[in-house]
Motif scaffolding. Structure first.
Motif, PDB file in Angstrom:
ATOM      1  N   THR A 725       0.823  -1.210   0.000  1.00 22.77           N
ATOM      2  CA  THR A 725       0.000   0.000   0.000  1.00 22.77           C
ATOM      3  C   THR A 725       0.855   1.256   0.000  1.00 22.77           C
ATOM      4  N   LEU A 726       1.901   1.262   0.833  1.00 23.25           N
ATOM      5  CA  LEU A 726       2.780   2.427   0.896  1.00 23.25           C
ATOM      6  C   LEU A 726       3.462   2.656  -0.449  1.00 23.25           C
ATOM      7  N   TRP A 727       3.861   1.597  -1.113  1.00 23.45           N
ATOM      8  CA  TRP A 727       4.484   1.778  -2.422  1.00 23.45           C
ATOM      9  C   TRP A 727       3.496   2.420  -3.392  1.00 23.45           C
ATOM     10  N   LEU A 728       2.269   1.928  -3.411  1.00 21.74           N
ATOM     11  CA  LEU A 728       1.281   2.497  -4.325  1.00 21.74           C
ATOM     12  C   LEU A 728       0.980   3.949  -3.986  1.00 21.74           C
ATOM     13  N   LEU A 729       1.071   4.306  -2.715  1.00 21.63           N
ATOM     14  CA  LEU A 729       0.835   5.690  -2.296  1.00 21.63           C
ATOM     15  C   LEU A 729       2.007   6.607  -2.635  1.00 21.63           C
ATOM     16  N   GLY A 730       3.085   6.049  -3.170  1.00 25.37           N
ATOM     17  CA  GLY A 730       4.243   6.854  -3.546  1.00 25.37           C
ATOM     18  C   GLY A 730       5.280   6.961  -2.469  1.00 25.37           C
ATOM     19  N   LEU A 731       5.216   6.087  -1.451  1.00 24.88           N
ATOM     20  CA  LEU A 731       6.155   6.129  -0.325  1.00 24.88           C
ATOM     21  C   LEU A 731       7.062   4.901  -0.395  1.00 24.88           C
ATOM     22  N   ALA A 732       7.918   4.894  -1.405  1.00 19.49           N
ATOM     23  CA  ALA A 732       8.694   3.694  -1.714  1.00 19.49           C
ATOM     24  C   ALA A 732       9.679   3.329  -0.614  1.00 19.49           C
ATOM     25  N   ASP A 733      10.347   4.318  -0.027  1.00 19.27           N
ATOM     26  CA  ASP A 733      11.333   4.007   1.008  1.00 19.27           C
ATOM     27  C   ASP A 733      10.665   3.406   2.233  1.00 19.27           C
ATOM     28  N   GLN A 734       9.535   3.978   2.637  1.00 17.73           N
ATOM     29  CA  GLN A 734       8.799   3.423   3.768  1.00 17.73           C
ATOM     30  C   GLN A 734       8.306   2.017   3.445  1.00 17.73           C
ATOM     31  N   ALA A 735       7.862   1.814   2.221  1.00 15.28           N
ATOM     32  CA  ALA A 735       7.372   0.498   1.812  1.00 15.28           C
ATOM     33  C   ALA A 735       8.470  -0.546   1.937  1.00 15.28           C
TER      34      ALA A 735
END
Length: 985
Positions: A725-735
Motif C-alpha cells: 500500500t505504501l508503495w502504491l501511495l508513492g512512499l517507496a522508502d517506507q514500503a
C-alpha cells in the motif's frame, strides 16, 4: 586480476589436507569448515563453491566455470551463483573489520584472495574429527539434545564404537543388527554422540518404537529433522530440507516397519548423497549399499572360571555390567571372587545379552544372588544354552520376560499389562488413570508402579524429563500380548481409559485456551499416544463420541506441528460421526480445522468452504464471538485466494462488527487487518493504510500461539499489505522498510506458510521498484522455502515470478513458458490471487515477442475479470498496459490510446495510487511528445514528479527524470531547444 601481493603463498590444484585462512580451517575430505575450532553450518552448494575458489587462490574463475563445477547436474542461472556467493561472503564475514576473502571482477567472475596456509597436522590420527570426551566436553548442548542422553558407561562396545565411528562417515548406510535386548540402541546413541563433531552437530535421532502405522514413517523423520510437513508427500519436504545437507540420521527400532523403512532409506540415499544413515533392527533392511554390523552379545567366560582371578572375571563386559547394575540396585551387596564366579555362570546362561543381564541383576539386588541363580538355573537351563540364531534369541527374550513376569504379584502384572497401551512416554498421572479400577485400586497402583520401576520393567524416559516413564519396546510388546490374552473386554476397558485421559488432558483450559498454548512440547512428545487413542476410538470397538472430542481437542497439536494432512484426515472422520456434537464448540473446532487443512493440502476446494461456513454458522448460533472472528478471517482469506474479492470484502466487514462486540485490542487488530487488505485489493489505498497501520499498532508482537489459533499470522499479513500500500501511495522508502521488517518477523516465527506468504508479497515491492537484484535474492529464498515445505501453490507461483523477473530484464526466452505454466497450475488449484499480476507480465512478454494481438486478448480478459471480481487495485496498471499494446498495433487510433491512459490516470487518482499515476503519466507524456506536444507533456509530468519525496532510486522515478530532461530540451518548452536524443528505454 593479476598475480600480486594479494595472491596467497601456496597454490593448490586439489586440497588433499586441511588448509587455513584467517580464523577458518577447511577440510575438504570431511566436508568440514570450522571457525576458531567450532564447526560452521554451511550448505552443500556453498561449500562446493568455497572449495572451487580455494583450490585456485588468486585466480579469477569465470562464472560459467563455477556454475559447471558447483551445479554439474542441473542448468541454473547466474542468479543462483550470485545468491550463493552472497551467502558465502556473509558466512565468512567478508568485508568485516578489514577481512577480505573473495574479490569480484565485474562481468568476469570471482577470485579467492585471502592468504592460505597448510594446516598443522593433528597430534594423533583418528577415524573422526575430535570425538566428544566421555564427560560430554563442551560441545553444543543444543545439538546434543537431539539425541537421547548417553549412558555414563557403555560396557564391552569399544571395538564396535571404534569400527562404526571410523566407517560411518564413508558409508551411506550402516544397519546395526542384533537380537532384542542386545544393546543396539545404546550403541547407536553412543556412536551418534561420538560423531557429533564430524557432522557439525547435525545428528538426528528417530525413535520408531512408538510408531505403529508405516504411513506415518516419513512424518516421524520430518519431525526429528524439524521439517514442517504441510503436504501430501512428507518425503518431498524431507528431501527439500536435507538434499544438500551433511548429516547423520539414526533410525532406531526398525524391525516392525522394515519394509517401509527400506523404501524410505533407498529414496534418501538416492536424493541426498551427503546424508549418512544408521539403522537399528533385528534383521537387515536388505537394500543396496547397506553395510550390516552384527552386534553380538557381551563377552563372558565360556570356560571354567575356577582359575580366574577377580580382576580377570571383571574384565569380561557381561560380568562387569551385571555387577555394576546389581550394586547400583543394592549398595549393600558385596561381590568377592566366589560371588563373581556365580555371576559369570549366570551371564553364560543368559548368553551375554545386555537386557536379560540387567533384569537378572535387578533381581539379585532384590532377592539375593543365591536365590536368583537357583531360579535362573530352573527356568533358563534349556531355553538359553547354545541358542545363537535369530529365532532362539527372540525366545531368549521371551524367556527372560516370562521369568520376570512370573515373579510379579498379580497387581504388578495387571499394572504392567495395562501400561502397554501407552506408545512412548507417560506420566504418573496418566499411568494411574489407565491402571486403576476395582481390581487395582489407587494405592495398589501407586505401589505397583514403584515396584516395577525398581525392577527396571518401567524405565525413566531417556528422551524426556524425570517425571515421565516408558516401557522398553520389547517389554511393551510382551505386556500387550498378555493384556490381549485376558480377553477383548479387558483390552477395551484399558484403551477407553487411555483415550479418556488424553481427551481430558487436551481439553484442560491450560491447553485449550488460545492464549495459553505453551504446552505444545508436552503434547508433541505424546503424539504417539494421541494417535493411538484416536485410532482405537474411531475403531470398530471404540467410542465415536469420545473420538470426536479427541479429534477436536488434538487439533492444536497437529496444527502446531504442521501435520495438516493428518489433522484433515482425523477431522474428516469426526465430521462423519458428529451426531452427538452438532451445534457445539466441538463441531466448530472440527469444521474449522477441516476447512483450513483442506485449503493447504488440497487447494481452495468447495469442501473447504463448506466446512468453514458450517463452523461459522455454529459459532454464530452459540454467540461465540472469538470463533466467529477466527472463521471470518479464514473465509476472507479463502475467497481472496480464489479471486472472489467482493465476497472477501464482505467477510472483512462482518469481522469488524464482531470485533467491536469483543472489544479487545487483539480482536480489533485482526479485523482491521482483514479490512485493510480488502481495501488494498479493492483499490482504496488511503483507507487501506489507515486500517493496516491501526492493525499493527493494536497487535501484540507476532506469536506462534496466535498463528496456530487463527491459522494465519494476521500481524504479518498486515505488514506485507501495508508495504504494498505504501508503495502504491508513492512512499517507496517506507514500503521497503516495512517489507524488510515483516520478512524478518516472519522468519523468526519459524512457520513455513507465514514465511512464504511474507516473501511472496513483499517481493512485489522489489519488482515494482525495479530493484531486480533484490528481487532475485528474495525469489531464491521464496522458491527454496516453497520447495522445502512442498507448498504446491507457492511452487507454482515461483515459476511465474521467475518469468516476471525475466520479462522485466527484457529476456523473453523461456519466460513465456514459465508464466503460462504457472498460470495453469494456479488456476487448477483455484489460487487466483496472482493471476492478474502474471497476466500483466505475460502480456508484456507477448508484446516483446511481437504477438500484440494475443497480448491484447489477454489484457482484455484480465480487465473484465478484475471488474467482475473486485480486484480493482490492478485496474490502472491493466489500462496502462492495454494502451501500450494498442500503441504497438498498426492502424490504431492514437485517440484510443490516449483515452485509455486518461482512464488509467483517473483510476489511479481515485485510488490515491500515486505510483500507478506516475507510470500512466510517463506513458501519456511520451505519447504527447511524439505528437509534438512537449509543453503539454511537461505540464502533466512535472508537478506529479515533484510530489515524490522518496524512492528516488526506483525505476519509475529514474524514467520520469530522464523524460523530463528530454522534454525540457525540446522546442516549445521553457528552455527548450536542440535535437531529440535517442530514447533511453
Amino acid at each position: 586480476m593479476s598475480s600480486s601481493s594479494q595472491i596467497p603463498p601456496i597454490q593448490v590444484s586439489s586440497l588433499e589436507g586441511p588448509v587455513t585462512f584467517g580464523p577458518f580451517r577447511l577440510t575438504v575430505g570431511e566436508r568440514l569448515l570450522t571457525r576458531d575450532g567450532a564447526p560452521v553450518e554451511i550448505g552443500g552448494r556453498t561449500f562446493d563453491l568455497l572449495v572451487a575458489l580455494v583450490e585456485q587462490p588468486g585466480r579469477v574463475l569465470a562464472k560459467r566455470d563455477l556454475l559447471k563445477r558447483v551445479w554439474p547436474d542441473v542448468v541454473v542461472e547466474d542468479g543462483s551463483l550470485r545468491f550463493h556467493m552472497a551467502g558465502l561472503r556473509k558466512l565468512l564475514g567478508d568485508g568485516e573489520n578489514g577481512a577480505r576473502y573473495i574479490a569480484t571482477q565485474v562481468g568476469v567472475g570471482y577470485a579467492f584472495v585471502a592468504t592460505l596456509q597448510r594446516a598443522a597436522p593433528v597430534a594423533e590420527a583418528s577415524p573422526v574429527a575430535a570425538p566428544l570426551p566421555r564427560d560430554g566436553g563442551s560441545y553444543s548442548m543444543e545439538a546434543a539434545g537431539r539425541l537421547p542422553a548417553r549412558l555414563p558407561r557403555v560396557f564391552g562396545r569399544d571395538t564396535d564404537v571404534h569400527l562404526l565411528t571410523g566407517r560411518i562417515p564413508e558409508t551411506p548406510l550402516f544397519t546395526i543388527v542384533g537380537a532384542a535386548g542386545v544393546g543396539k540402541t545404546t550403541l547407536a546413541v553412543e556412536v551418534g554422540h561420538m560423531l557429533m563433531p564430524h557432522f557439525a552437530g547435525k545428528v538426528r535421532f528417530v525413535d520408531l518404537a512408538t510408531l505403529e502405522d508405516p504411513a506415518l514413517l516419513a512424518s516421524a523423520i520430518a519431525g526429528a529433522l524439524g521439517a514442517l510437513v504441510q503436504s501430501e508427500d512428507p518425503m518431498a519436504v524431507i528431501l527439500g530440507h536435507i538434499r544438500q545437507e551433511h548429516l547423520l540420521l539414526i533410525l532406531d527400532n526398525c524391525e516392525h516397519l522394515v519394509d517401509a523403512v527400506s523404501r524410505v532409506v533407498e529414496r534418501l540415499m538416492d536424493a541426498a548423497p551427503h546424508v549418512h544413515i544408521v539403522a537399528t533392527s533385528r534383521e537387515p533392511l536388505r537394500v543396496r549399499a547397506e553395510h550390516v554390523h552384527w552386534l553380538g552379545s557381551l563377552a563372558y567366560p565360556d570356560t571354567a572360571v575356577e582359575g580366574l582371578s577377580l580382576d580377570a572375571l571383571l574384565a569380561f563386559p557381561a560380568v562387569a555390567l551385571f555387577v555394576e547394575r546389581a550394586s547400583a540396585g543394592n549398595s549393600a551387596l558385596r561381590f568377592d571372587v566366589d560371588a563373581v564366579r556365580v555371576v559369570s555362570d549366570m551371564c553364560g546362561r543368559l548368553d551375554g545379552m545386555a537386557l536379560p543381564i540387567e533384569l537378572t541383576a535387578v533381581r539379585v539386588a532384590a532377592h539375593g544372588l543365591e536365590a536368583t541363580a537357583q531360579l535362573l538355573g530352573e527356568r533358563f537351563s534349556l531355553a538359553w544354552a547354545g541358542r545363537r540364531t535369530a529365532l532362539p534369541r527372540q525366545q531368549t527374550l521371551q524367556a527372560t520376560l516370562d521369568w520376570s513376569y512370573n515373579l510379579l504379584p498379580e497387581a504388578e502384572r495387571l499394572t504392567l499389562e495395562r501400561l502397554s497401551v501407552f506408545l512412548g512416554p507417560f506420566s504418573i498421572d496418566a499411568a494411574l488413570q489407565v491402571v486403576t479400577d476395582e481390581e487395582v485400586p489407587t494405592d495398589a497402583a501407586v505401589l505397583a508402579l514403584d515396584e516395577l520401576t525398581t525392577k527396571s520393567l518401567i524405565s525413566p524416559d531417556r528422551l524426556g524429563n524425570a517425571s515421565t516413564y516408558r516401557l522398553l519396546e520389547m517389554t511393551r510388546a510382551y505386556a500387550r500380548e498378555k493384556l490381549l490374552g485376558r480377553g477383548p473386554q479387558a483390552f477395551q476397558a484399558v484403551a477407553r481409559r487411555h483415550a479418556a485421559f488424553f481427551v481430558a488432558k487436551l481439553e484442560e483450559p491450560a491447553f485449550s485456551d488460545r492464549r495459553c498454548l505453551d504446552r505444545f512440547h508436552y503434547f508433541s512428545r505424546q503424539l504417539g499416544n494421541i494417535r493411538s487413542a484416536l485410532d482405537w476410538s474411531f475403531g470398530p470397538d471404540g467410542d465415536v463420541a469420545l473420538a470426536v472430542r479427541l479429534a477436536a481437542a488434538s487439533v492444536p497439536v497437529f496444527t502446531n506441528m504442521s501435520l495438516l494432512v493428518e489433522c484433515r484426515d482425523w477431522c474428516a472422520r469426526a465430521v462423519a460421526h458428529l451426531d452427538g456434537h452438532r451445534d457445539t464448540a466441538v463441531e466448530i473446532e472440527i469444521q474449522a480445522a477441516l476447512g483450513l487443512a483442506l485449503m493447504f493440502t488440497r487447494g481452495n476446494s468447495e469442501a473447504a468452504e463448506t466446512a468453514l461456513r458450517r463452523a461459522l454458522a455454529v459459532a454464530t448460533t452459540l454467540g461465540d464471538h472469538w470463533n466467529q472472528l477466527r472463521l471470518l478471517g479464514r473465509l476472507q482469506i479463502f475467497h481472496e485466494r480464489i479471486g472472489d474479492y467482493a465476497t472477501a470484502h464482505g467477510w472483512a466487514d462482518m469481522a469488524v462488527k464482531v470485533a467491536g462486540v469483543i472489544d479487545t485490542p487483539e480482536a480489533a487488530a485482526v479485523a482491521a487487518s482483514l479490512a485493510g487488505i480488502s481495501h488494498h485489493l479493492a483499490g482504496d489505498q488511503s483507507r487501506a493504510r489507515q486500517e493496516l497501520e491501526f492493525s499493527i499498532r493494536q497487535s501484540m508482537p507476532s506469536d506462534r500461539r496466535w498463528t496456530v489459533y487463527f491459522g494465519f499470522d494476521h500481524r504479518n499479513r498486515s505488514g506485507i499489505a501495508l508495504a504494498r500500500t505504501l508503495w502504491l501511495l508513492g512512499l517507496a522508502d517506507q514500503a521497503r522498510a516495512v517489507a524488510a521488517r515483516t520478512v524478518r518477523e516472519a522468519a523468526g516465527l519459524e512457520h513455513a506458510v507465514t514465511h512464504c506468504i511474507a516473501l511472496l508479497w513483499t517481493l512485489s515491492v522489489d519488482l515494482w521498484a525495479g530493484d531486480l537484484e533484490k528481487a532475485e535474492v528474495s525469489l531464491a529464498n521464496f522458491a527454496r522455502a516453497a520447495e522445502v515445505n512442498a507448498l504446491g501453490p507457492y511452487i507454482a507461483a515461483s515459476g511465474g515470478l521467475r518469468g516476471e523477473l525475466a520479462i522485466q530484464r527484457g529476456h523473453v526466452g523461456e519466460a513465456l513458458d514459465w508464466l503460462e505454466e504457472s498460470l495453469a497450475r494456479l488456476r487448477a488449484a483455484r489460487y487466483e490471487l496472482l493471476t492478474t499480476t502474471f497476466s500483466l507480465a505475460l502480456a508484456q512478454g507477448l508484446m516483446l515477442s511481437g504477438r500484440q494481438e494475443e497480448a491484447l486478448d489477454l489484457v482484455d480478459a484480465a480487465v473484465g475479470r478484475c471488474a467482475g471480481n473486485g480486484e480493482l487495485f490492478s485496474m490502472p496498471e491493466l489500462l496502462r498496459v492495454k494502451a501500450d499494446v494498442l500503441r504497438a498495433l498498426p492502424d490504431r487510433d492514437p485517440a484510443e490510446v490516449e483515452a485509455l491512459l486518461q482512464d488509467a490516470l483517473a483510476w489511479s487518482r481515485r485510488q490515491a495510487a500515486k505510483a500507478w499515476e506516475l507510470r500512466a503519466a510517463i506513458d501519456l507524456a511520451r505519447l504527447w511528445m511524439d505528437q509534438g506536444q512537449p509543453a503539454r507533456a511537461l505540464a502533466l509530468l512535472r508537478p506529479l514528479r515533484d510530489g515524490f519525496q522518496e524512492g528516488l532510486d526506483t525505476a519509475d522515478l529514474r524514467a520520469a527524470d530522464q523524460l523530463l530532461l528530454m522534454l525540457a530540451d525540446m522546442p516549445g518548452t521553457a528552455g527548450g531547444g536542440g535535437a531529440l536524443s535517442a530514447w533511453p528505454w
